[in-house]
Design a protein around this motif. Structure first.
Motif, PDB file in Angstrom:
ATOM      1  N   HIS A 138      -4.172   0.305  -3.863  1.00 41.62           N
ATOM      2  CA  HIS A 138      -3.836  -0.095  -2.409  1.00 41.62           C
ATOM      3  C   HIS A 138      -4.980  -0.808  -1.901  1.00 41.62           C
ATOM      4  O   HIS A 138      -5.170  -1.131  -0.899  1.00 41.62           O
ATOM      5  N   SER A 139      -5.838  -1.233  -2.609  1.00 45.33           N
ATOM      6  CA  SER A 139      -6.984  -2.098  -2.287  1.00 45.33           C
ATOM      7  C   SER A 139      -7.434  -2.742  -3.577  1.00 45.33           C
ATOM      8  O   SER A 139      -7.031  -2.493  -4.692  1.00 45.33           O
ATOM      9  N   GLN A 141     -10.467  -2.558  -4.585  1.00 48.65           N
ATOM     10  CA  GLN A 141     -11.470  -1.889  -5.329  1.00 48.65           C
ATOM     11  C   GLN A 141     -10.541  -1.075  -6.116  1.00 48.65           C
ATOM     12  O   GLN A 141     -10.832  -0.642  -7.406  1.00 48.65           O
ATOM     13  N   ASP A 142      -9.457  -0.411  -5.695  1.00 51.16           N
ATOM     14  CA  ASP A 142      -8.638   0.292  -6.655  1.00 51.16           C
ATOM     15  C   ASP A 142      -8.108  -0.532  -7.789  1.00 51.16           C
ATOM     16  O   ASP A 142      -7.953   0.038  -8.840  1.00 51.16           O
ATOM     17  N   ILE A 222      -2.172  -6.550  -1.043  1.00 49.92           N
ATOM     18  CA  ILE A 222      -3.609  -5.901  -1.103  1.00 49.92           C
ATOM     19  C   ILE A 222      -4.509  -6.442  -0.390  1.00 49.92           C
ATOM     20  O   ILE A 222      -5.401  -6.128   0.254  1.00 49.92           O
ATOM     21  N   ALA A 223      -4.335  -8.006  -0.510  1.00 56.09           N
ATOM     22  CA  ALA A 223      -5.313  -8.816   0.120  1.00 56.09           C
ATOM     23  C   ALA A 223      -4.967 -10.332  -0.028  1.00 56.09           C
ATOM     24  O   ALA A 223      -3.970 -10.534  -0.584  1.00 56.09           O
ATOM     25  N   SER A 242     -13.374  -7.334   0.806  1.00 58.31           N
ATOM     26  CA  SER A 242     -12.755  -6.137   0.116  1.00 58.31           C
ATOM     27  C   SER A 242     -13.836  -6.166  -1.173  1.00 58.31           C
ATOM     28  O   SER A 242     -13.415  -5.082  -2.002  1.00 58.31           O
TER      29      SER A 242
END
Length: 324
Positions: A138-139, A141-142, A222-223, A242
């Motif tokens: 969900h990001s 970093q994930d 996500i971005a 992020s």
């Protein structure tokens, strides 16, 4: 590889150096109908923008504007024809950022810096880092954590080698230090179809085509790859904020003319386009397409192209991208 590195240096030097080619007088420009060449087939974003601007550009220049499509070879066919135009200003064209990446990857019948004159950067389109909903991320970093835990297991799609979507993915791999597999397709449509169906896991998709799938939940955004958040997705963070500072890449739509294009003509065309994209209605239409207005002077666009040559060339070199 050495040839490509030398080519990138040559491109940069060609843009930085003054253009000594003879130019036609343009005091009374334009004196006849103007040709606006579109380096992509009808129906795409570049063509839509050109035809959207056509009536406003004709009114601003006081002459009919004839839109012609010369698609093929990722815009190279049209760009080569544009380079052969008379430099008096009565012919120029609309291109995308692939005009640079194509020249850095393959031998083209034109040099985008030496053979073309920057006029204006019209709009930019961020790429959306989108994943299939089944992927447990969900990001950013994930995604980085999953990619590091499963090196080589994740596949990202693109419309083809050297596209802005592909370059975005390779930039991400380099910045995050992860190993993901690139799956090139013959166009963005097939790549998106496979992403939505779950055959591939993620894609740095062009916002114009990816946005509807994010909005309806078929994909998870996500971005965005732009330096700043996109106006059409204000709640979606940038890749840079992020956890990968300095990360920024967009696909852009711009106007170029042939080398040695008369300075007065460059100024007049630049001013006309700037006036058009400054209108609230035009800005709203561009935003609705998933793009954002850029504008500015020809000199600013020239500097931007230099930076793009350096950035894209570095990614191609460091990621060891080759045309298959």
């Amino acid at each position: 590889m050495k040839r490509r590195a030398l080519m990138g240096t040559t491109l940069a030097l060609g843009l930085a150096a003054p253009n000594l080619a003879p130019t036609a007088s343009a005091q009374d420009f334009p004196t006849r109908p103007v040709r606006l060449l579109v380096t992509w087939p009808p129906g795409g974003t570049t063509d839509i923008l050109a035809r959207q601007f056509q009536p406003r550009l004709a009114a601003a220049l006081g002459q009919p504007v004839i839109v012609e499509n010369r698609g093929g070879a990722s815009g190279a066919i049209g760009a080569a024809e544009m380079a052969r135009m008379n430099p008096d200003g009565h012919g120029f064209g609309m291109v995308t950022s692939t005009v640079i990446s194509a020249a850095l990857l393959t031998r083209q019948p034109y040099d985008p810096i030496r053979d073309l004159t920057p006029i204006i950067n019209l709009a930019r389109v961020a790429n959306i880092l989108a994943v299939h909903p089944s992927l447990p991320v969900h990001s950013v970093q994930d995604l980085i954590a999953l990619a590091k835990a499963r090196p080589g297991a994740l596949t990202f799609g693109s419309p083809g080698i050297g596209s802005a979507v592909h370059i975005s993915g390779e930039m991400f791999k380099l910045a995050a230090g992860v190993d993901m597999v690139h799956a090139p397709y013959r166009g963005g449509g097939p790549a998106l179809a496979d992403l939505v169906s779950g055959h591939i896991q993620l894609m740095f998709g062009n916002a114009s085509s990816t946005l509807p799938f994010v909005r309806d939940g078929s994909l998870r955004g996500i971005a965005v790859t732009s330096a700043e958040r996109a106006a059409y997705l204000p709640n979606l963070p940038t890749v840079a904020e992020s956890g990968l500072p300095g990360f920024a890449i967009d696909e852009w739509y711009a106007v170029l003319g042939p080398a040695g294009m008369a300075p007065r003509a460059v100024e007049r065309v630049n001013a006309a386009f700037n006036a058009i994209i400054a209108e609230p209605a035009e800005r709203a239409r561009i935003l609705e397409m998933g793009a954002e207005v850029v504008g500015g002077t020809a000199a600013e666009f020239s500097s931007f192209m230099l930076a793009e040559v350096e950035k894209i060339g570095r990614v191609i070199r460091d990621a060891r991208i080759r045309m298959e």
